[in-house]
Design a protein around this motif. Structure first.
Motif, PDB file in Angstrom:
ATOM      1  N   ARG A 146       0.765  -1.217   0.213  1.00  0.00           N
ATOM      2  CA  ARG A 146      -0.097  -0.100  -0.073  1.00  0.00           C
ATOM      3  C   ARG A 146       0.886   1.027   0.093  1.00  0.00           C
ATOM      4  O   ARG A 146       0.586   1.972  -0.819  1.00  0.00           O
ATOM      5  CB  ARG A 146      -1.100  -0.120   1.172  1.00  0.00           C
ATOM      6  N   ALA A 147       1.898   1.399   0.954  1.00  0.00           N
ATOM      7  CA  ALA A 147       2.822   2.446   1.036  1.00  0.00           C
ATOM      8  C   ALA A 147       3.462   2.633  -0.490  1.00  0.00           C
ATOM      9  O   ALA A 147       3.750   3.698  -0.869  1.00  0.00           O
ATOM     10  CB  ALA A 147       3.698   2.162   1.960  1.00  0.00           C
ATOM     11  N   ARG A 148       3.705   1.532  -1.075  1.00  0.00           N
ATOM     12  CA  ARG A 148       4.639   1.690  -2.438  1.00  0.00           C
ATOM     13  C   ARG A 148       3.604   2.145  -3.447  1.00  0.00           C
ATOM     14  O   ARG A 148       3.989   3.093  -4.431  1.00  0.00           O
ATOM     15  CB  ARG A 148       5.049   0.372  -2.887  1.00  0.00           C
ATOM     16  N   HIS A 149       2.424   1.904  -3.452  1.00  0.00           N
ATOM     17  CA  HIS A 149       1.179   2.237  -4.395  1.00  0.00           C
ATOM     18  C   HIS A 149       1.104   3.829  -4.152  1.00  0.00           C
ATOM     19  O   HIS A 149       0.864   4.539  -5.173  1.00  0.00           O
ATOM     20  CB  HIS A 149      -0.119   1.439  -4.172  1.00  0.00           C
ATOM     21  N   ALA A 150       1.063   4.204  -2.920  1.00  0.00           N
ATOM     22  CA  ALA A 150       0.682   5.561  -2.721  1.00  0.00           C
ATOM     23  C   ALA A 150       2.119   6.617  -2.936  1.00  0.00           C
ATOM     24  O   ALA A 150       1.648   7.639  -3.744  1.00  0.00           O
ATOM     25  CB  ALA A 150       0.554   5.771  -1.211  1.00  0.00           C
ATOM     26  N   GLU A 151       3.123   6.018  -3.026  1.00  0.00           N
ATOM     27  CA  GLU A 151       4.346   6.776  -3.409  1.00  0.00           C
ATOM     28  C   GLU A 151       4.146   6.704  -4.934  1.00  0.00           C
ATOM     29  O   GLU A 151       4.770   7.669  -5.460  1.00  0.00           O
ATOM     30  CB  GLU A 151       5.743   6.007  -2.899  1.00  0.00           C
ATOM     31  N   ALA A 152       3.816   5.623  -5.623  1.00  0.00           N
ATOM     32  CA  ALA A 152       3.822   5.604  -7.143  1.00  0.00           C
ATOM     33  C   ALA A 152       2.779   6.677  -7.712  1.00  0.00           C
ATOM     34  O   ALA A 152       3.128   7.443  -8.414  1.00  0.00           O
ATOM     35  CB  ALA A 152       3.486   4.223  -7.832  1.00  0.00           C
ATOM     36  N   ILE A 153       1.785   6.900  -7.183  1.00  0.00           N
ATOM     37  CA  ILE A 153       0.504   7.746  -7.442  1.00  0.00           C
ATOM     38  C   ILE A 153       1.083   9.113  -7.273  1.00  0.00           C
ATOM     39  O   ILE A 153       0.893  10.063  -8.318  1.00  0.00           O
ATOM     40  CB  ILE A 153      -0.532   7.469  -6.636  1.00  0.00           C
ATOM     41  N   ARG A 154       1.792   9.564  -6.230  1.00  0.00           N
ATOM     42  CA  ARG A 154       2.241  10.729  -5.955  1.00  0.00           C
ATOM     43  C   ARG A 154       3.032  11.122  -7.093  1.00  0.00           C
ATOM     44  O   ARG A 154       3.266  12.303  -7.675  1.00  0.00           O
ATOM     45  CB  ARG A 154       2.839  10.810  -4.634  1.00  0.00           C
TER      46      ARG A 154
END
Length: 438
Positions: A146-154
């Motif tokens: 989840r944290a990696r996904h959030a980083e990717a979207i940003r």
């Protein structure tokens, strides 16, 4: 045996979807996979289905990366991030809580295509898989994707900060990453149905206009700039403008496509997409590429170098430069950024809307009937597409006859730029179906 539909394997738990099926799927997938990412939506049945799937994979000697309860796009993206060979989302997406399913992902983020699905089906049917040696079973590790996904979207958003007020209806699903990203960008976020619960007590999982009335009322009556809604696994995203207007799928598609595509490029859309999308994009010299209904087909078309965006009016949105997986959280943050730049209410006023007629007709032997429909229509009309059902382009209007993938129904759709013409074309489409049933 046909296990896979347009969105993977999906159906009632204990009937279509069982632990035995999940075990067999794990064994079949493990034949040619060294590492597989596995995640699930919050449905309680997902726990034992995941256990069975993981057992089949590990018995085959395949290592498993367990991302736990996670949005389907998180799973789809994690395949590439972890250098895995495939991913499996245990989810029934927007279906009711008594259903569950299994959807397979490639390293590109694209769902398994027809060839890949047939390969797995054949192995399951024939039992063409062998367990690994006693000392060669696969390992398992847990990973917070989840944290990696959030980083990717940003990193993918074309903005640095937003001082917007956003209401996010998570739908008791796995789409909390949307909240993570919006808050990290400075948004003031209020949530609805944020507690993951696979019984979906807050509202039915599919974010339809009817199911999103509370969201629309809260946004329209309050001081929020925009509302966001997800389904259970957050592959879908629907939006509400600041005045409480629920955006239709075609309007949302048009806005995303206009923002993503440059003149001379194309966008991939299913054959039942409104003519208004093509008209709106033609203003900036962007074309449309029609596909069968289903995000896997939109993703396949989006692989072409001149296709900048792909979307389905049902709520699946694909930015091929980032991933071929429909990414609801990316869509949510993208539409919030569009609204922060210029309000959705202003934007949607510029998108044309045309009268569209839809009907579903009970038809026995729908396959044979559709064959006769196709033969009759191709003999009578010049501009006919048979990608998915039979679609007739009349220039100022179109109609589509398409067999349901799961029910004994034929879907009839017609659209024109004015009411009278829409009624006329719908009558023509119904006549074509009636003649083929005689």
């Amino acid at each position: 045996m046909a296990l896979f539909g347009t969105s993977g394997i999906r159906g009632p738990v204990g009937e279509t979807v069982t632990a035995d099926l999940a075990l067999s799927l794990g064994r079949a997938l493990g034949v040619d996979c060294d590492r597989v990412v596995v995640g699930r939506d919050p449905r309680a049945s997902g726990e034992f289905l995941q256990s069975a799937l993981v057992a089949g994979l590990r018995e085959s000697g395949t290592d498993v990366v367990d991302v736990g309860v996670a949005a389907t796009p998180t799973v789809g993206r994690a395949v590439g991030w972890r250098d895995a060979d495939a991913g499996v989302s245990i989810t029934a997406s927007h279906n009711p809580p008594e259903d569950n399913g299994l959807k397979l992902w490639q390293p590109s983020g694209q769902a398994f295509d027809s060839e890949g699905q047939r390969r797995i089906e054949d192995r399951i049917e024939s039992g063409a898989f062998e367990p690994a040696a006693w000392d060669g079973s696969g390992s398992i590790e847990t990973w917070d994707a989840r944290a990696r996904h959030a980083e990717a979207i940003r990193s993918e958003l074309d903005c640095e900060a937003m001082d917007s007020r956003v209401v996010v209806d998570v739908g008791n699903g796995a789409g909390g990453v949307t909240v993570d990203v919006l808050q990290s960008l400075g948004c003031h976020v209020e949530t609805l149905n944020a507690q993951p619960d696979g019984a979906f007590p807050g509202r039915p999982s599919e974010p339809t206009p009817e199911n999103c009335r509370s969201l629309a009322t809260l946004v329209g009556a309050g001081d929020a700039d925009i509302g966001i809604a997800h389904d259970g696994d957050a592959d879908r995203m629907r939006a509400v403008a600041g005045d409480g207007t629920y955006l239709t799928g075609d309007v949302t598609l048009a806005l995303f496509a206009r923002a993503a595509a440059e003149p001379g490029q194309r966008v991939a859309v299913p054959v039942d997409t409104s003519l208004a999308v093509a008209d709106y994009l033609a203003e900036i010299d962007v074309g449309v590429e029609y596909t069968p209904v289903g995000d896997v087909y939109v993703a396949e078309a989006a692989e072409a170098p001149d296709v900048a965006f792909g979307g389905e009016p049902s709520g699946a949105w694909i930015w091929p430069a980032h991933t071929l997986c429909p990414d609801g959280p990316l869509a949510a943050c993208t539409i919030a950024a569009l609204d922060a730049d210029r309000s959705l209410a202003e934007r949607i006023a510029e998108v044309p809307t045309y009268p569209i007629r839809r009907d579903s007709v009970d038809v026995e032997e729908k396959g044979a009937v559709m064959e006769r429909v196709s033969e009759r229509i191709r003999a009578e009309y010049d501009d006919v597409t048979t990608l998915d059902g039979v679609r007739v382009d009349l220039g100022d209007a179109w109609f589509l006859l398409r067999a349901s993938g799961t029910q004994s129904l034929v879907r009839v759709t017609a659209e024109a730029r004015d009411e009278a013409r829409a009624d006329e074309v719908m009558a023509t489409a119904r006549d074509c179906l009636s003649a083929a049933r005689e």
